[in-house]
Design a protein around this motif. Structure first.
Motif, short mmCIF file in Angstrom:
data_model
loop_
_atom_site.label_atom_id
_atom_site.label_comp_id
_atom_site.label_asym_id
_atom_site.label_seq_id
_atom_site.Cartn_x
_atom_site.Cartn_y
_atom_site.Cartn_z
N GLU A 1 0.88 -1.19 0.00
CA GLU A 1 0.00 0.00 0.00
C GLU A 1 0.91 1.23 0.00
OE1 GLU A 1 -2.21 2.67 -0.18
OE2 GLU A 1 -3.61 1.07 0.37
N ASP A 2 0.71 2.10 -0.99
CA ASP A 2 1.62 3.24 -1.10
C ASP A 2 1.21 4.43 -0.25
OD1 ASP A 2 -0.53 3.56 -2.85
OD2 ASP A 2 0.57 5.03 -4.03
N GLU A 3 -0.03 4.44 0.28
CA GLU A 3 -0.38 5.52 1.20
C GLU A 3 0.22 5.16 2.56
OE1 GLU A 3 -4.66 6.48 1.23
OE2 GLU A 3 -4.70 5.53 -0.73
N MET B 1 -3.69 0.84 -6.98
CA MET B 1 -2.79 1.76 -7.68
C MET B 1 -1.49 1.87 -6.89
SD MET B 1 -4.45 2.78 -10.33
CE MET B 1 -3.69 4.29 -10.90
N ASP C 1 -2.99 -3.03 -2.49
CA ASP C 1 -3.59 -1.81 -3.02
C ASP C 1 -3.63 -1.91 -4.54
OD1 ASP C 1 -4.58 0.77 -3.20
OD2 ASP C 1 -2.59 1.67 -3.21
#
Ligand code: CA
Length: 226
Positions: free
Chosen positions: A9-11, A55, A53
């Motif tokens: 997850e990039d957030e 994106m 995730d």
């Protein structure tokens, strides 16, 4: 034993929140913010479940799904998607994801999905029985000795399944007859010897060690040669 969950997850804030909650629940958690790193860890560490995730920088979630499934990896994958990505969710399930959860989600919902997917995976695993290099798959009815596929008749399979599901436990001739041939079997009880001989011929066709041992005047047991 702790389940290992991989979170890709990039957030960063969301990833950290998920990590803390999952660790609080007793899971071991690895987080990656980048798709490529996530994919590498999925392959090297064999996590029990992946939260993925959609994106991501590097490689997208759907591409990670694709690549893992292509190499036969059956790890449960839950996609994390935004509300407005319905068509993406369908594509994700097509790509081999097991489930998806829509952001923003409650932690209770996420935990429930994780438990459900881990449980489903364990039930599938219980169809796989293994004793040393012998493997039997109840669902596909396939048997392997090492990498060698062994073709069995229906009765041979039933007999082997009974033996391998009670490793190192002596099974009497009566138990075997009842369980494999049925209570009302009226034929010759030498039938067990005959089928054990068939099984041994097939399981030891490449000079492999004997796994089905005779316990004289009692029955049979699955254990290694002494
Ligand atoms: Ca993202």
């Amino acid at each position: 034993m702790k389940h290992h969950i991989l979170v890709v997850e990039d957030e960063a804030k969301l990833a950290q929140f998920i990590k803390l909650e999952l660790e609080y629940e007793g899971y071991e958690v690895t987080v990656h913010h980048d798709g490529l790193e996530g994919l590498a860890t999925a392959r090297e560490k064999n996590p029990d479940l992946i939260l993925l995730d959609w994106m991501l920088p590097g490689v997208s979630g759907v591409e990670i799904c694709h690549r893992l499934r292509q190499t036969g990896d059956k790890v449960p994958i839950i996609l994390l998607t935004a509300k407005d990505e319905i068509s993406d969710r369908v594509a994700g399930l097509d790509a081999g994801a097991d489930d998806y959860i829509v952001k923003p989600f409650s932690i209770e919902e996420l935990l429930a999905r994780i438990r459900a997917n881990l449980r489903r995976n364990q039930e599938e695993d219980s169809n796989l029985l293994q004793f040393t290099d012998l493997r039997l798959d109840r669902s596909s009815r396939e048997v392997y000795r090492g990498s060698r596929r062994i073709e069995l008749t229906a009765k041979e399979f039933d007999l082997l399944e009974y033996l391998i599901s009670h490793p190192r436990q002596v099974l009497t001739r009566d138990q075997i007859l009842e369980r494999v041939w049925g209570y009302d079997f009226m034929g010759d009880s030498n039938i067990i010897e005959v089928y054990v001989r068939y099984l041994r011929l097939k399981l030891e066709a490449n000079n492999e060690s004997r796994l089905i041992q005779t316990v004289r005047s009692v029955g049979y047991v699955m254990r290694e040669d002494k």
